[in-house]
Design an enzyme around this catalytic site. Structure first.
Site, PDB file in Angstrom:
ATOM      1  N   GLY A  22      34.230  31.553  53.821  1.00  0.00           N
ATOM      2  CA  GLY A  22      35.583  30.185  53.616  1.00  0.00           C
ATOM      3  C   GLY A  22      34.334  29.663  52.792  1.00  0.00           C
ATOM      4  O   GLY A  22      35.095  28.131  53.418  1.00  0.00           O
ATOM      5  N   ALA A  23      32.982  29.300  52.348  1.00  0.00           N
ATOM      6  CA  ALA A  23      31.953  28.370  52.410  1.00  0.00           C
ATOM      7  C   ALA A  23      32.513  27.499  51.253  1.00  0.00           C
ATOM      8  O   ALA A  23      31.397  26.788  50.544  1.00  0.00           O
ATOM      9  CB  ALA A  23      30.672  29.111  52.562  1.00  0.00           C
ATOM     10  N   ASN A  24      33.474  26.994  50.467  1.00  0.00           N
ATOM     11  CA  ASN A  24      33.859  26.540  48.887  1.00  0.00           C
ATOM     12  C   ASN A  24      34.097  25.443  49.127  1.00  0.00           C
ATOM     13  O   ASN A  24      34.495  24.598  48.421  1.00  0.00           O
ATOM     14  CB  ASN A  24      34.485  27.346  47.878  1.00  0.00           C
ATOM     15  CG  ASN A  24      35.677  27.657  48.848  1.00  0.00           C
ATOM     16  OD1 ASN A  24      35.897  28.834  49.464  1.00  0.00           O
ATOM     17  ND2 ASN A  24      36.812  27.215  48.008  1.00  0.00           N
ATOM     18  N   GLY A  26      35.081  21.965  52.806  1.00  0.00           N
ATOM     19  CA  GLY A  26      35.470  22.072  54.258  1.00  0.00           C
ATOM     20  C   GLY A  26      34.543  21.898  55.216  1.00  0.00           C
ATOM     21  O   GLY A  26      33.067  22.118  54.652  1.00  0.00           O
ATOM     22  N   ILE A  27      34.730  22.922  56.297  1.00  0.00           N
ATOM     23  CA  ILE A  27      33.159  23.314  57.399  1.00  0.00           C
ATOM     24  C   ILE A  27      32.853  23.836  57.174  1.00  0.00           C
ATOM     25  O   ILE A  27      31.841  23.504  56.691  1.00  0.00           O
ATOM     26  CB  ILE A  27      34.397  23.831  58.998  1.00  0.00           C
ATOM     27  CG1 ILE A  27      35.306  22.458  59.490  1.00  0.00           C
ATOM     28  CG2 ILE A  27      32.891  24.059  59.538  1.00  0.00           C
ATOM     29  CD1 ILE A  27      35.065  21.027  59.841  1.00  0.00           C
ATOM     30  N   GLY A  28      33.119  25.118  56.028  1.00  0.00           N
ATOM     31  CA  GLY A  28      31.809  25.751  55.348  1.00  0.00           C
ATOM     32  C   GLY A  28      31.065  25.714  54.879  1.00  0.00           C
ATOM     33  O   GLY A  28      29.899  25.900  55.185  1.00  0.00           O
ATOM     34  N   TYR A 177      49.002  30.696  64.649  1.00  0.00           N
ATOM     35  CA  TYR A 177      47.618  30.314  64.264  1.00  0.00           C
ATOM     36  C   TYR A 177      46.955  30.354  65.910  1.00  0.00           C
ATOM     37  O   TYR A 177      45.738  30.761  66.065  1.00  0.00           O
ATOM     38  CB  TYR A 177      48.250  29.391  63.557  1.00  0.00           C
ATOM     39  CG  TYR A 177      46.577  28.382  63.578  1.00  0.00           C
ATOM     40  CD1 TYR A 177      45.704  29.122  62.716  1.00  0.00           C
ATOM     41  CD2 TYR A 177      45.783  27.484  64.508  1.00  0.00           C
ATOM     42  CE1 TYR A 177      44.401  28.521  62.563  1.00  0.00           C
ATOM     43  CE2 TYR A 177      44.812  27.148  64.485  1.00  0.00           C
ATOM     44  CZ  TYR A 177      43.532  26.968  62.496  1.00  0.00           C
ATOM     45  OH  TYR A 177      42.857  26.513  63.497  1.00  0.00           O
TER      46      TYR A 177
END
Length: 305
Positions: A22-24, A26-28, A177
């Protein structure tokens, strides 16, 4: 020197291979940007390859010479997880850091192609399977780490509802969640226990506090209104990435530890990273072992530890 742990505190990552889910954005993305700037060879493991390539281009524009590649990975599909793991092992015989960052939240109930509820499947089962499939490439590497990103929301549930993992009886997006984020911590603690016989690889967890990301993009109108009302309390994604970076790179980190923002107003929501204490439910050893067994059964992935 500042007493706070910042991005400048990250030691050289030269020669290290890092996989971040999920690095595209936000935090990633913030995490990947710092690690690439410090010399790591970074793999952005993302569902949308085009967005991944755009994210990689932004990183290399900021850090010319940085080595960033893109790997397709849909954590909601076990076939995709297995295919990605096979390609990653072929391209990278050893892996120094696996950062399990990707996640979904506040979405309507949805069943994945494998028959699982999507939040639990993406946030926990996909990462469980990916870690198990990549662990053999990490075990020989001294100082390697599996870092899993949890959330403040893990404190809400008292445990995992193992009798209704598909959420057929009832579905509350925020509650589900919270259970998936609790599962992240229970998985980390059980993995660390299984790794404790070795002296190379450790399992660590972190959370970003309340940060400005697009994680709530699928939330209902009322939930988005709540997030908007909370916006003055939110910190930047770059600040939210600091606990993840510390868990991943601080040489003083020990297996089983949990890092988050150290601010007190409100507690854990903002601030520089420090050791955090996860909820009592996350330390339930019987629950951890049951979750592990269920996860093995559902994913078909057995760990080499």
């Amino acid at each position: 020197m500042s007493p706070n742990w910042t991005a400048e505190s990250v030691p050289s990552q030269q020669g290290r291979t890092v996989v971040i889910t999920g690095a595209n954005s936000g935090i990633g993305w913030e995490t990947a940007t710092v690690l690439a700037a410090r010399g790591a060879s970074v793999v952005l493991a993302v569902r949308d390859v085009d967005k991944g390539k755009q994210a990689a281009a932004r990183i290399t524009a900021a850090s010319p010479g940085a080595h960033v590649t893109v790997q397709r990975l849909d954590l909601a599909s076990l076939a995709s997880v297995r295919a990605a793991a096979e390609e990653l092992r072929a391209d990278h015989p050893t892996i120094d850091l696996l950062i399990n960052n990707a996640g979904v939240s506040h979405i309507p109930r949805e069943i994945t192609v494998d028959g699982f509820e999507r939040q639990f499947a993406t946030n926990h089962l996909g990462h469980f399977a990916l870690t198990g499939l990549l662990l053999e490439a990490m075990l020989p590497v001294r100082g390697s780490r599996a870092v899993t990103v949890s959330a403040i929301a893990h404190r809400t549930p008292n445990g995992i509802d193992f009798d209704d993992l598909r959420r057929e009886r009832s579905y509350n997006a925020m509650a589900v969640y919270g259970q998936s984020k609790l599962a992240n911590l229970m998985f980390t603690h059980e993995l660390q226990r299984r790794l404790s016989g070795g002296d190379t690889t450790i399992a660590v967890a972190a959370h970003p506090g309340l940060a400005r990301t697009d994680l709530s993009r699928n939330a209902s109108l009322s939930q988005r209104a709540l997030f908007k009302a909370l916006s003055p309390l939110l910190q930047s994604a770059a600040m939210g990435a600091l606990p993840v970076l510390r868990a991943a790179t601080d040489p003083d980190v020990r297996g089983g530890q949990y890092y988050g923002p150290g601010g007190s107003r409100p507690r854990e929501a903002r601030g520089y990273p420090t050791l955090a204490e996860s909820s009592p439910a996350s330390h339930d050893v019987a629950g951890q072992r049951r979750l592990w067994a269920v996860s093995e059964e559902l994913t078909g992935v057995l760990f080499p530890v």
